[in-house]
Design a protein around this motif. Structure first.
Motif, mmCIF file in Angstrom:
data_model
loop_
_atom_site.group_PDB
_atom_site.id
_atom_site.type_symbol
_atom_site.label_atom_id
_atom_site.label_comp_id
_atom_site.label_asym_id
_atom_site.label_seq_id
_atom_site.Cartn_x
_atom_site.Cartn_y
_atom_site.Cartn_z
ATOM 1 N N ILE A 268 21.580 -21.199 116.408
ATOM 2 C CA ILE A 268 20.765 -20.230 117.143
ATOM 3 C C ILE A 268 20.879 -18.844 116.509
ATOM 4 N N THR A 269 22.088 -18.482 116.087
ATOM 5 C CA THR A 269 22.290 -17.182 115.452
ATOM 6 C C THR A 269 21.484 -17.075 114.162
ATOM 7 N N ILE A 270 21.449 -18.151 113.374
ATOM 8 C CA ILE A 270 20.667 -18.139 112.136
ATOM 9 C C ILE A 270 19.178 -18.011 112.445
ATOM 10 N N LEU A 271 18.716 -18.718 113.477
ATOM 11 C CA LEU A 271 17.316 -18.574 113.895
ATOM 12 C C LEU A 271 17.021 -17.147 114.355
ATOM 13 N N LEU A 272 17.972 -16.541 115.060
ATOM 14 C CA LEU A 272 17.812 -15.148 115.477
ATOM 15 C C LEU A 272 17.751 -14.225 114.261
ATOM 16 N N TYR A 273 18.544 -14.522 113.241
ATOM 17 C CA TYR A 273 18.494 -13.748 111.996
ATOM 18 C C TYR A 273 17.088 -13.812 111.400
ATOM 19 N N ILE A 274 16.546 -15.030 111.308
ATOM 20 C CA ILE A 274 15.229 -15.208 110.699
ATOM 21 C C ILE A 274 14.164 -14.464 111.508
ATOM 22 N N ALA A 275 14.206 -14.637 112.842
ATOM 23 C CA ALA A 275 13.224 -13.961 113.698
ATOM 24 C C ALA A 275 13.351 -12.454 113.612
ATOM 25 N N ALA A 276 14.593 -11.945 113.683
ATOM 26 C CA ALA A 276 14.811 -10.498 113.624
ATOM 27 C C ALA A 276 14.441 -9.947 112.252
ATOM 28 N N GLY A 277 14.744 -10.714 111.188
ATOM 29 C CA GLY A 277 14.387 -10.268 109.846
ATOM 30 C C GLY A 277 12.889 -10.153 109.657
ATOM 31 N N LEU A 278 12.159 -11.152 110.147
ATOM 32 C CA LEU A 278 10.694 -11.097 110.054
ATOM 33 C C LEU A 278 10.136 -9.948 110.892
ATOM 34 N N TRP A 279 10.733 -9.720 112.061
ATOM 35 C CA TRP A 279 10.304 -8.611 112.918
ATOM 36 C C TRP A 279 10.470 -7.277 112.190
ATOM 37 N N GLU A 280 11.624 -7.118 111.542
ATOM 38 C CA GLU A 280 11.899 -5.856 110.842
ATOM 39 C C GLU A 280 10.971 -5.669 109.645
ATOM 40 N N ILE A 281 10.668 -6.755 108.934
ATOM 41 C CA ILE A 281 9.828 -6.653 107.737
ATOM 42 C C ILE A 281 8.357 -6.480 108.104
ATOM 43 N N LEU A 282 7.877 -7.299 109.039
ATOM 44 C CA LEU A 282 6.443 -7.336 109.323
ATOM 45 C C LEU A 282 5.997 -6.321 110.367
ATOM 46 N N ILE A 283 6.863 -6.064 111.354
ATOM 47 C CA ILE A 283 6.475 -5.175 112.453
ATOM 48 C C ILE A 283 7.023 -3.762 112.255
ATOM 49 N N LYS A 284 8.312 -3.667 111.994
ATOM 50 C CA LYS A 284 8.935 -2.349 111.868
ATOM 51 C C LYS A 284 8.787 -1.773 110.462
ATOM 52 N N ARG A 285 8.394 -2.636 109.509
ATOM 53 C CA ARG A 285 8.183 -2.224 108.117
ATOM 54 C C ARG A 285 9.451 -1.680 107.465
ATOM 55 N N LYS A 286 10.590 -2.183 107.913
ATOM 56 C CA LYS A 286 11.872 -1.808 107.313
ATOM 57 C C LYS A 286 12.305 -2.942 106.395
ATOM 58 N N PHE A 287 11.724 -2.975 105.209
ATOM 59 C CA PHE A 287 11.866 -4.106 104.315
ATOM 60 C C PHE A 287 13.314 -4.330 103.874
ATOM 61 N N SER A 288 13.991 -3.262 103.458
ATOM 62 C CA SER A 288 15.356 -3.408 102.944
ATOM 63 C C SER A 288 16.301 -3.927 104.020
ATOM 64 N N LEU A 289 16.188 -3.367 105.223
ATOM 65 C CA LEU A 289 17.053 -3.819 106.313
ATOM 66 C C LEU A 289 16.726 -5.246 106.718
ATOM 67 N N GLY A 290 15.442 -5.588 106.772
ATOM 68 C CA GLY A 290 15.049 -6.937 107.147
ATOM 69 C C GLY A 290 15.559 -7.983 106.178
ATOM 70 N N PHE A 291 15.511 -7.693 104.892
ATOM 71 C CA PHE A 291 15.951 -8.663 103.892
ATOM 72 C C PHE A 291 17.457 -8.927 103.961
ATOM 73 N N THR A 292 18.227 -7.994 104.526
ATOM 74 C CA THR A 292 19.666 -8.237 104.631
ATOM 75 C C THR A 292 19.972 -9.436 105.517
ATOM 76 N N ARG A 293 19.086 -9.764 106.453
ATOM 77 C CA ARG A 293 19.291 -10.969 107.277
ATOM 78 C C ARG A 293 19.301 -12.213 106.391
ATOM 79 N N PHE A 294 18.363 -12.270 105.466
ATOM 80 C CA PHE A 294 18.206 -13.465 104.634
ATOM 81 C C PHE A 294 19.253 -13.514 103.525
ATOM 82 N N THR A 295 19.549 -12.363 102.919
ATOM 83 C CA THR A 295 20.577 -12.351 101.869
ATOM 84 C C THR A 295 21.955 -12.633 102.444
ATOM 85 N N ALA A 296 22.174 -12.295 103.715
ATOM 86 C CA ALA A 296 23.444 -12.632 104.364
ATOM 87 C C ALA A 296 23.584 -14.142 104.512
ATOM 88 N N ILE A 297 22.502 -14.819 104.892
ATOM 89 C CA ILE A 297 22.536 -16.286 105.012
ATOM 90 C C ILE A 297 22.797 -16.919 103.649
#
Length: 346
Positions: A268-297
């Motif tokens: 569930i935490t990994i799914l939350l990472y993916i959802a939060a990362g996409l939210w940050e990249i696509l909605i908040k437009r914070k690309f660098s912060l959003g990608f840290t979710r995926f690079t952490a995985i």
């Protein structure tokens, strides 16, 4: 003669202060002055500088270089957890107090911490009451916990101090800004995980303590002041810190959770990472912060063999009552609130 008897009454405390660019942020001089003027009679101080880019070390040497209690340790890389371990390697005290470079002492702080250690033989880690430096009526931290998905929760943060946290109690973890350990506990649980860098190193350490059946306590009579939030908020630093926090949250779960909880919470935490990362990249437009979710995985997958070896060492010899206590102290945060915590993270 009187002074030596007075010192002999109190066990030696090694104080470890972590610093990064504390001069530039106008923090470390005031904090170090407060520590070196504390009223505890038997202590040494280690200033661990984590590769500061300002002139922290030079100015500290110029201002405090003649103080025999102070030793400066230079960490060649800006890795907070490795800096803490450098302090541990040099410490000679029976107890070790950890502080960030943004705290100010109140009279009697260390005495009250040490008294509780001596009254509680199974106490391994203790935190006092942290109040906001700029408003002494506001609570900064009365202990630390997290939910099963690894969202950190600071107990009492932002609340007015009305005495609601004036009872000594068990806590899941202690604030890394100001806490103390019994030196001997390092021989039992090991030091801070050097792979963590920054973030969750204190939670991981506390969970290992609890899994050995030892106590983590909150001592409200020991008050200290904290200048929370004054840090280097450059975008590069923010992204680096976010990445460490993201990978370390998952690593802490993998290393310490029982199998049933890990199988429930980690996917569930990994799914939350993916959802939060996409939210940050696509909605908040914070690309660098959003990608840290995926690079952490990705980091977790690459380092999974090492994490599993650490898990085997930690969980190969646990105290069942200690594990029950750890599980009982995790926060019961609903899943939706956990998701909000992910997307609201700065």
């Amino acid at each position: 003669m009187r002074k030596s008897l007075w010192v002999g009454k109190w066990p030696k405390v090694s104080i470890i202060i972590s610093n990064y660019n504390g001069l530039q942020l106008n923090l470390v001089i005031d904090s170090l002055t407060s520590v070196l003027n504390c009223d505890y009679p038997n202590y040494e101080v280690f200033l661990v500088d984590n590769a500061s880019m300002d002139r922290s070390v030079q100015i500290i040497k110029r201002k405090f270089g003649k103080n025999r209690r102070l030793k400066i340790i230079r960490n060649p890389i800006n890795m907070y957890s490795q800096g803490l371990n450098l302090g541990l390697e040099n410490a000679t005290g029976e107890y070790i107090a950890f502080f960030n470079n943004d705290i100010e002492f109140k009279s009697g702080y260390l005495q009250k911490i040490i008294n509780l250690f001596q009254k509680e033989p199974k106490a391994a880690l203790i935190q006092g009451k942290l109040l906001y430096f700029y408003d002494h009526k506001m609570i900064d931290s009365a202990g630390e916990t997290m939910d099963i998905y690894g969202n950190p929760i600071t107990i009492g943060a932002g609340e007015k101090d009305l005495g609601q946290y004036d009872r000594q109690t068990k806590i899941l973890s202690a604030s890394g800004s100001a806490s103390a350990i019994r030196r001997s506990v390092v021989n039992i649980v090991g030091d801070f995980d050097p792979d963590f860098g920054i973030g969750y190193e204190d939670m991981d350490f506390a969970l290992r303590i609890r899994l050995k059946g030892l106590k983590v306590l909150y001592q409200p009579d020991a008050v200290i002041y904290h200048k929370r939030g004054k840090t280097d908020l450059s975008n590069i630093v923010r992204v680096k810190v976010r990445w460490h926090f993201n990978k370390n949250r998952l690593a802490t779960m993998i290393k310490n959770y029982p199998v049933f909880l890990l199988l429930k919470a980690l996917p569930i935490t990994i799914l939350l990472y993916i959802a939060a990362g996409l939210w940050e990249i696509l909605i908040k437009r914070k690309f660098s912060l959003g990608f840290t979710r995926f690079t952490a995985i990705i980091w977790i997958l690459r380092n999974l063999p090492s994490l599993l070896r650490k898990r085997f060492t930690i969980r190969g010899d646990i105290n069942q009552k200690g594990e029950e206590s750890m599980l009982n102290l995790l926060s019961n945060t609903p899943l939706f609130k956990s998701f909000l915590s992910f997307v609201r993270a700065k």
